[in-house]
Design an enzyme around this catalytic site. Sequence first.
Site, PDB file in Angstrom:
ATOM      1  N   THR A  47     -56.506  53.202   5.371  1.00 21.74           N
ATOM      2  CA  THR A  47     -56.161  54.622   5.402  1.00 21.74           C
ATOM      3  C   THR A  47     -54.661  54.833   5.554  1.00 21.74           C
ATOM      4  O   THR A  47     -53.965  54.003   6.157  1.00 21.74           O
ATOM      5  CB  THR A  47     -56.876  55.316   6.583  1.00 21.74           C
ATOM      6  OG1 THR A  47     -56.377  56.641   6.749  1.00 21.74           O
ATOM      7  CG2 THR A  47     -56.648  54.565   7.888  1.00 21.74           C
ATOM      8  N   ASP A  48     -54.168  55.947   5.055  1.00 17.79           N
ATOM      9  CA  ASP A  48     -52.756  56.286   5.249  1.00 17.79           C
ATOM     10  C   ASP A  48     -52.432  56.601   6.705  1.00 17.79           C
ATOM     11  O   ASP A  48     -51.266  56.601   7.114  1.00 17.79           O
ATOM     12  CB  ASP A  48     -52.345  57.451   4.349  1.00 17.79           C
ATOM     13  CG  ASP A  48     -53.110  58.744   4.597  1.00 17.79           C
ATOM     14  OD1 ASP A  48     -53.970  58.778   5.497  1.00 17.79           O
ATOM     15  OD2 ASP A  48     -52.868  59.725   3.869  1.00 17.79           O
ATOM     16  N   GLU A  49     -53.447  56.835   7.527  1.00 19.35           N
ATOM     17  CA  GLU A  49     -53.215  57.189   8.924  1.00 19.35           C
ATOM     18  C   GLU A  49     -52.576  56.060   9.725  1.00 19.35           C
ATOM     19  O   GLU A  49     -52.035  56.286  10.811  1.00 19.35           O
ATOM     20  CB  GLU A  49     -54.511  57.654   9.585  1.00 19.35           C
ATOM     21  CG  GLU A  49     -55.067  58.930   8.969  1.00 19.35           C
ATOM     22  CD  GLU A  49     -56.224  59.511   9.742  1.00 19.35           C
ATOM     23  OE1 GLU A  49     -56.180  59.495  10.987  1.00 19.35           O
ATOM     24  OE2 GLU A  49     -57.185  59.987   9.109  1.00 19.35           O
ATOM     25  N   TYR A 103     -58.649  55.582  16.210  1.00 20.80           N
ATOM     26  CA  TYR A 103     -59.141  55.257  14.860  1.00 20.80           C
ATOM     27  C   TYR A 103     -58.065  54.582  14.036  1.00 20.80           C
ATOM     28  O   TYR A 103     -58.262  53.480  13.501  1.00 20.80           O
ATOM     29  CB  TYR A 103     -59.627  56.525  14.149  1.00 20.80           C
ATOM     30  CG  TYR A 103     -59.690  56.367  12.649  1.00 20.80           C
ATOM     31  CD1 TYR A 103     -60.513  55.402  12.072  1.00 20.80           C
ATOM     32  CD2 TYR A 103     -58.907  57.150  11.795  1.00 20.80           C
ATOM     33  CE1 TYR A 103     -60.563  55.225  10.696  1.00 20.80           C
ATOM     34  CE2 TYR A 103     -58.948  56.988  10.431  1.00 20.80           C
ATOM     35  CZ  TYR A 103     -59.781  56.022   9.882  1.00 20.80           C
ATOM     36  OH  TYR A 103     -59.816  55.839   8.522  1.00 20.80           O
ATOM     37  N   LYS A 117     -57.717  50.664  12.533  1.00 23.18           N
ATOM     38  CA  LYS A 117     -57.545  50.339  11.117  1.00 23.18           C
ATOM     39  C   LYS A 117     -56.249  49.559  10.886  1.00 23.18           C
ATOM     40  O   LYS A 117     -56.215  48.616  10.081  1.00 23.18           O
ATOM     41  CB  LYS A 117     -57.555  51.616  10.274  1.00 23.18           C
ATOM     42  CG  LYS A 117     -58.910  52.293  10.185  1.00 23.18           C
ATOM     43  CD  LYS A 117     -59.984  51.406   9.549  1.00 23.18           C
ATOM     44  CE  LYS A 117     -59.757  51.212   8.074  1.00 23.18           C
ATOM     45  NZ  LYS A 117     -60.859  50.423   7.452  1.00 23.18           N
TER      46      LYS A 117
END
Length: 327
Positions: free
Chosen positions: A127-129, A151, A155
């Site tokens: 994810t870009d997060e 989260y 990741k």
Amino acid sequence: MRLLVTGGAGFIGSHYVRTVLSGAWGETEPEQVLVLDKLTYAGNRANLDPVAGDPRLEVVEGDIVDRELVDDLVSRVDAVVHFAAETHVDRSIRRAHEFVTTNVVGTQTLLDSARTVGVEKFVHVSTDEVYGSIAVGSWDEEQPLLPNSPYSASKASSDLIARAYHQTYGVPVCVTRCSNNYGPYQFPEKVIPLFVTNLIDGEDVPLYGEGANVRDWLHVDDHCRAVHLVLTGGRDGEIYNIGGGTELTNAELTGLLLEATGTDWDRVVNVADRPGHDLRYSVDISKISSELGYRPQVQFSEGLAATIEWYRENRAWWEPLKESARG
């Protein structure tokens, strides 16, 4: 090619499975697709109903931390496409340990099996997060990882483990980092299906703070097509950003959803902002575009309209999920 797709009964994974079995992206269709899914609240066998009769598909209920099961499945395939993850930020704030177990330990378990068996390719979907928040411009793949939620931290950890397994053991890993996905079959805790289904039912919708947070929106089909490009042509050890090219504040998105459902701003309830809420995400897709020819193909206006219509027409799919979540 024989594929193991983890999380293949979830929103994004099931779209990948349904589409790859149809050969819709013009690539050679797989000889076999094994789906490994824990079938938690977000995993749903009904997501695979359109391809349930395909003899190439086998669905296995199980956990990616189960090494014996994972070893057996990985030994039967040529490549792994790893979607399985706990993904909802609000849940991670309440129950971080579940995210660490699934996202970090589960990924390491899969990589260990892939190393032992010697798969041809392992695509780790992220994810870009993991990059944190960016005020202006866009992240490229060389940016440092600065996650701000349990989260995104889990990741980021799994991304680094995947990289380490390539560097240390030579596992042919690629990592993809996508922006916010939307489309049919998305569990109605995420913002678009939550707002759409609430508005259809005459309920209010919660908007964090003033709705100033900015997200780039990516249709699930564009995302899955990009993942498949990485599977078939990505360079081992590389990271590829995947974006949709439509940046909206949450307030702007809410306005579009209100307009599309014929409702007004009096249905919007401003709620306290999420702890550690990233202000803006934006990824640079130059690398995957130049190397693999990826461009987003689904116009946001068309994709959003089709998504809203899908939820209107498929109440039997989402209504039981919302009822179960309430009670």
